[in-house]
Design a protein around this motif. Structure first.
Motif, PDB file in Angstrom:
ATOM      1  N   GLU A  75       0.834  -1.201   0.000  1.00  0.00           N
ATOM      2  CA  GLU A  75       0.000   0.000   0.000  1.00  0.00           C
ATOM      3  C   GLU A  75       0.867   1.249   0.000  1.00  0.00           C
ATOM      4  OE1 GLU A  75      -3.739   1.530   2.684  1.00  0.00           O
ATOM      5  OE2 GLU A  75      -1.874   1.061   3.725  1.00  0.00           O
ATOM      6  N   SER A  76       1.910   1.241   0.842  1.00  0.00           N
ATOM      7  CA  SER A  76       2.798   2.395   0.914  1.00  0.00           C
ATOM      8  C   SER A  76       3.512   2.615  -0.416  1.00  0.00           C
ATOM      9  CB  SER A  76       3.820   2.181   2.035  1.00  0.00           C
ATOM     10  OG  SER A  76       4.727   3.251   2.106  1.00  0.00           O
ATOM     11  N   GLY A  77       3.955   1.521  -1.047  1.00  0.00           N
ATOM     12  CA  GLY A  77       4.624   1.634  -2.337  1.00  0.00           C
ATOM     13  C   GLY A  77       3.717   2.183  -3.416  1.00  0.00           C
ATOM     14  N   LEU A  78       2.449   1.751  -3.401  1.00  0.00           N
ATOM     15  CA  LEU A  78       1.499   2.239  -4.396  1.00  0.00           C
ATOM     16  C   LEU A  78       1.225   3.722  -4.212  1.00  0.00           C
ATOM     17  CD1 LEU A  78      -0.478   1.751  -6.707  1.00  0.00           C
ATOM     18  CD2 LEU A  78      -2.198   1.106  -5.007  1.00  0.00           C
ATOM     19  N   HIS A  79       1.040   4.136  -2.961  1.00  0.00           N
ATOM     20  CA  HIS A  79       0.801   5.559  -2.713  1.00  0.00           C
ATOM     21  C   HIS A  79       2.019   6.385  -3.105  1.00  0.00           C
ATOM     22  CE1 HIS A  79      -3.053   4.892  -1.080  1.00  0.00           C
ATOM     23  NE2 HIS A  79      -2.669   4.394   0.079  1.00  0.00           N
ATOM     24  N   GLY A  80       3.222   5.841  -2.872  1.00  0.00           N
ATOM     25  CA  GLY A  80       4.426   6.542  -3.295  1.00  0.00           C
ATOM     26  C   GLY A  80       4.488   6.695  -4.796  1.00  0.00           C
ATOM     27  N   LEU A  81       4.091   5.644  -5.521  1.00  0.00           N
ATOM     28  CA  LEU A  81       4.041   5.704  -6.980  1.00  0.00           C
ATOM     29  C   LEU A  81       3.071   6.785  -7.445  1.00  0.00           C
ATOM     30  CD1 LEU A  81       3.912   2.723  -9.433  1.00  0.00           C
ATOM     31  CD2 LEU A  81       2.198   4.510  -9.608  1.00  0.00           C
ATOM     32  N   LEU A  82       1.891   6.835  -6.810  1.00  0.00           N
ATOM     33  CA  LEU A  82       0.886   7.824  -7.199  1.00  0.00           C
ATOM     34  C   LEU A  82       1.356   9.246  -6.896  1.00  0.00           C
ATOM     35  CD1 LEU A  82      -2.336   5.968  -5.991  1.00  0.00           C
ATOM     36  CD2 LEU A  82      -1.546   6.266  -8.349  1.00  0.00           C
ATOM     37  N   ARG A  83       2.043   9.400  -5.750  1.00  0.00           N
ATOM     38  CA  ARG A  83       2.553  10.726  -5.409  1.00  0.00           C
ATOM     39  C   ARG A  83       3.600  11.178  -6.415  1.00  0.00           C
ATOM     40  NH1 ARG A  83       2.514   8.587  -0.035  1.00  0.00           N
ATOM     41  NH2 ARG A  83       4.752   8.186  -0.214  1.00  0.00           N
ATOM     42  N   ALA A  84       4.488  10.243  -6.799  1.00  0.00           N
ATOM     43  CA  ALA A  84       5.528  10.589  -7.768  1.00  0.00           C
ATOM     44  C   ALA A  84       4.916  10.917  -9.124  1.00  0.00           C
ATOM     45  CB  ALA A  84       6.519   9.429  -7.894  1.00  0.00           C
ATOM     46  N   ALA A  85       3.899  10.143  -9.520  1.00  0.00           N
ATOM     47  CA  ALA A  85       3.256  10.375 -10.804  1.00  0.00           C
ATOM     48  C   ALA A  85       2.559  11.718 -10.834  1.00  0.00           C
ATOM     49  CB  ALA A  85       2.254   9.260 -11.105  1.00  0.00           C
ATOM     50  N   SER A  86       1.996  12.129  -9.696  1.00  0.00           N
ATOM     51  CA  SER A  86       1.275  13.404  -9.667  1.00  0.00           C
ATOM     52  C   SER A  86       2.194  14.582  -9.920  1.00  0.00           C
ATOM     53  CB  SER A  86       0.550  13.578  -8.325  1.00  0.00           C
ATOM     54  OG  SER A  86       1.494  13.771  -7.276  1.00  0.00           O
ATOM     55  N   GLY A  87       3.498  14.407  -9.699  1.00  0.00           N
ATOM     56  CA  GLY A  87       4.454  15.478  -9.920  1.00  0.00           C
ATOM     57  C   GLY A  87       4.627  15.829 -11.385  1.00  0.00           C
ATOM     58  N   THR A  88       4.195  14.945 -12.295  1.00  0.00           N
ATOM     59  CA  THR A  88       4.329  15.210 -13.724  1.00  0.00           C
ATOM     60  C   THR A  88       3.065  15.821 -14.321  1.00  0.00           C
ATOM     61  OG1 THR A  88       3.539  12.993 -14.328  1.00  0.00           O
ATOM     62  CG2 THR A  88       5.896  13.240 -13.888  1.00  0.00           C
ATOM     63  N   ALA A  89       2.028  15.997 -13.502  1.00  0.00           N
ATOM     64  CA  ALA A  89       0.748  16.495 -14.019  1.00  0.00           C
ATOM     65  C   ALA A  89       0.829  17.977 -14.360  1.00  0.00           C
ATOM     66  CB  ALA A  89      -0.350  16.271 -12.989  1.00  0.00           C
ATOM     67  N   ALA A  90      -0.045  18.412 -15.240  1.00  0.00           N
ATOM     68  CA  ALA A  90      -0.101  19.826 -15.617  1.00  0.00           C
ATOM     69  C   ALA A  90      -0.803  20.619 -14.524  1.00  0.00           C
ATOM     70  CB  ALA A  90      -0.846  19.961 -16.932  1.00  0.00           C
ATOM     71  N   LEU A  91      -0.923  21.933 -14.728  1.00  0.00           N
ATOM     72  CA  LEU A  91      -1.566  22.803 -13.752  1.00  0.00           C
ATOM     73  C   LEU A  91      -3.082  22.663 -13.893  1.00  0.00           C
ATOM     74  CD1 LEU A  91      -0.650  24.750 -11.573  1.00  0.00           C
ATOM     75  CD2 LEU A  91      -0.954  26.616 -13.187  1.00  0.00           C
ATOM     76  N   SER A  92      -3.556  21.471 -13.575  1.00  0.00           N
ATOM     77  CA  SER A  92      -4.980  21.168 -13.684  1.00  0.00           C
ATOM     78  C   SER A  92      -5.299  20.008 -12.760  1.00  0.00           C
ATOM     79  CB  SER A  92      -5.356  20.805 -15.124  1.00  0.00           C
ATOM     80  OG  SER A  92      -4.662  19.639 -15.529  1.00  0.00           O
ATOM     81  N   GLY A  93      -6.601  19.746 -12.591  1.00  0.00           N
ATOM     82  CA  GLY A  93      -7.031  18.637 -11.744  1.00  0.00           C
ATOM     83  C   GLY A  93      -7.544  19.116 -10.405  1.00  0.00           C
ATOM     84  N   LYS A  94      -7.772  18.160  -9.509  1.00  0.00           N
ATOM     85  CA  LYS A  94      -8.309  18.456  -8.182  1.00  0.00           C
ATOM     86  C   LYS A  94      -7.184  18.502  -7.151  1.00  0.00           C
ATOM     87  CE  LYS A  94     -12.101  16.436  -6.754  1.00  0.00           C
ATOM     88  NZ  LYS A  94     -13.060  15.434  -6.237  1.00  0.00           N
ATOM     89  N   VAL A  95      -7.225  19.513  -6.292  1.00  0.00           N
ATOM     90  CA  VAL A  95      -6.290  19.627  -5.179  1.00  0.00           C
ATOM     91  C   VAL A  95      -7.104  19.668  -3.893  1.00  0.00           C
ATOM     92  CG1 VAL A  95      -4.509  21.016  -4.061  1.00  0.00           C
ATOM     93  CG2 VAL A  95      -4.559  20.833  -6.560  1.00  0.00           C
ATOM     94  N   ARG A  96      -6.820  18.727  -3.002  1.00  0.00           N
ATOM     95  CA  ARG A  96      -7.586  18.593  -1.763  1.00  0.00           C
ATOM     96  C   ARG A  96      -6.852  19.280  -0.609  1.00  0.00           C
ATOM     97  NH1 ARG A  96      -7.508  12.295  -2.804  1.00  0.00           N
ATOM     98  NH2 ARG A  96      -5.468  13.077  -3.433  1.00  0.00           N
ATOM     99  N   VAL A  97      -7.557  20.202   0.026  1.00  0.00           N
ATOM    100  CA  VAL A  97      -7.004  20.953   1.155  1.00  0.00           C
ATOM    101  C   VAL A  97      -7.820  20.641   2.403  1.00  0.00           C
ATOM    102  CG1 VAL A  97      -6.479  23.231   2.091  1.00  0.00           C
ATOM    103  CG2 VAL A  97      -6.211  22.796  -0.365  1.00  0.00           C
ATOM    104  N   SER A  98      -7.155  20.168   3.438  1.00  0.00           N
ATOM    105  CA  SER A  98      -7.819  19.865   4.709  1.00  0.00           C
ATOM    106  C   SER A  98      -7.450  20.928   5.736  1.00  0.00           C
ATOM    107  CB  SER A  98      -7.383  18.478   5.209  1.00  0.00           C
ATOM    108  OG  SER A  98      -7.895  18.215   6.503  1.00  0.00           O
TER     109      SER A  98
END
Length: 284
Positions: A75-98
Motif C-alpha cells: 500500500e505504501s509503495g502504491l501511494h508513493g508511486l501515485l505521489r511521484a506520478a502526480s508530480g508530472t501532471a499539468a496545472l490542472s485537476g483536483k487539489v484537496r485541502v484539509s
C-alpha cells in the motif's frame, strides 16, 4: 497460489483497520458483501485462510496477521508511486485541502475568490475536518494544522500565529457586569486545547450556558448574545456585527498554524500553485 489482486488486498486492509465488515465497507465506499467477496477472492488466490468468521465478527488468523505488514508495504509503495506520478501532471485537476472546520469556513473560503480565478484549471476541494488527515495515504494534498507534525517525509511551514481573545455582543456586555457573565465554551472534545484550559482558569464559579466543539457555533452564539466566548481573532475578522473584543482579562494563548504537504506531492505543479495561494493569504 495465484497473483493476488490489489483491490482484494486493499479490502483486506480496510477490514483489518476498521474491525467490522460494515465499517470497512463504509470506509471503502462499497457494500459489506463486496468486502466479504474480496476477502474470499484473496483467500482463494493465496490458498490460505485469513479470517475466522464468527457470528459477532471476523477475526484475523495467524496467517492473516502475518500478511498485514506485507500488504501495508505494498500500500505504501502504491501511494508513493501515485505521489511521484502526480508530480508530472499539468496545472490542472483536483487539489484537496484539509483544514479545521472553522478555519475553512470563516478564514479560507471567503478569501479564495482571487485564487480560484487565477487557477482556472484546478478544482479546489476544501475540506473542513476536525481530525488530522493522513497525507501519507493521500487523503489530502495539503493540510493546515495547529500541531506541527513530526513524521518523516512531510514538508512543513509556519503560516501565522493565531491569537485568542474574549468576545461578547455589545448588548450582552452593556446588560451585565463581569461577575454576571456566562460563558459559551468548548465541550469535552476540545477540553485539551490551550484556550479552553485558560478559560477554565479565569471563569471561576461562573457557568457555561452553552458548549460546542464547533468554533463556528461558538462564534454565532456569542454574536447572538448568549454569553462570552474565547475565540481566535484571526479566524473571524471580528470587526463585524455586534461582537466586541474584551481586553480584560487578556488571553495569553498563541498557537502557530502550519501548512503541511508530503514531500512528493508538493512537487506537483497544481499542488504547489494552491499552496502558494494559501501561503499568500497569510503574508498579505
Amino acid at each position: 497460489m495465484n497473483q493476488p489482486d490489489w483491490d482484494d488486498l486493499r479490502h483486506f486492509l480496510a477490514l483489518h483497520d476498521a474491525g467490522t465488515l460494515t465499517a470497512a465497507a463504509r470506509s471503502a465506499g462499497v457494500e459489506h458483501t463486496t468486502v466479504a467477496r474480496r476477502i474470499d477472492a484473496l483467500e482463494t488466490a493465496l490458498a490460505v485462510k485469513l479470517f475466522d468468521r464468527f457470528p459477532k465478527g471476523w477475526s484475523l488468523t495467524a496467517a492473516g496477521k502475518a500478511l498485514v505488514p506485507h500488504a501495508r508495504q505494498m500500500e505504501s509503495g502504491l501511494h508513493g508511486l501515485l505521489r511521484a506520478a502526480s508530480g508530472t501532471a499539468a496545472l490542472s485537476g483536483k487539489v484537496r485541502v484539509s483544514a479545521p472546520p472553522a478555519l475553512a469556513a470563516y478564514l479560507l473560503a471567503p478569501r479564495l475568490k482571487a485564487a480560484v480565478h487565477r487557477l482556472p484549471g484546478i478544482e479546489l476541494d476544501l475540506r473542513g475536518e476536525a481530525r488530522e488527515t493522513d497525507l501519507m495515504r493521500r487523503e489530502s494534498d495539503i493540510a493546515l494544522r495547529f500541531r506541527r507534525p513530526t513524521a518523516p517525509g512531510l514538508a512543513v511551514r509556519a503560516l501565522t500565529t493565531v491569537h485568542y481573545r474574549l468576545y461578547a455582543s455589545a448588548a450582552y456586555l452593556e446588560a451585565r457586569t463581569p461577575e454576571q457573565w456566562e460563558f459559551v465554551g468548548y465541550d469535552e472534545l476540545m477540553q485539551d486545547t490551550p484556550q479552553h484550559q485558560w478559560l477554565e482558569k479565569i471563569r471561576g464559579g461562573r457557568r457555561y450556558c452553552l458548549r460546542s466543539n464547533d468554533l463556528g457555533a461558538l462564534f454565532q452564539a456569542a454574536q447572538a448574545g448568549c454569553g462570552v466566548a474565547v475565540l481566535p481573532e484571526y479566524f473571524f475578522g471580528i470587526q463585524r456585527g455586534d461582537l466586541v473584543a474584551i481586553d480584560t482579562p487578556a488571553c495569553p494563548v498563541k498557537r502557530k498554524l502550519w501548512i503541511v504537504m508530503h514531500e512528493d506531492v508538493r512537487r506537483a505543479a497544481a499542488v504547489r500553485a494552491v499552496a502558494d495561494e494559501l501561503i499568500a493569504l497569510f503574508i498579505a
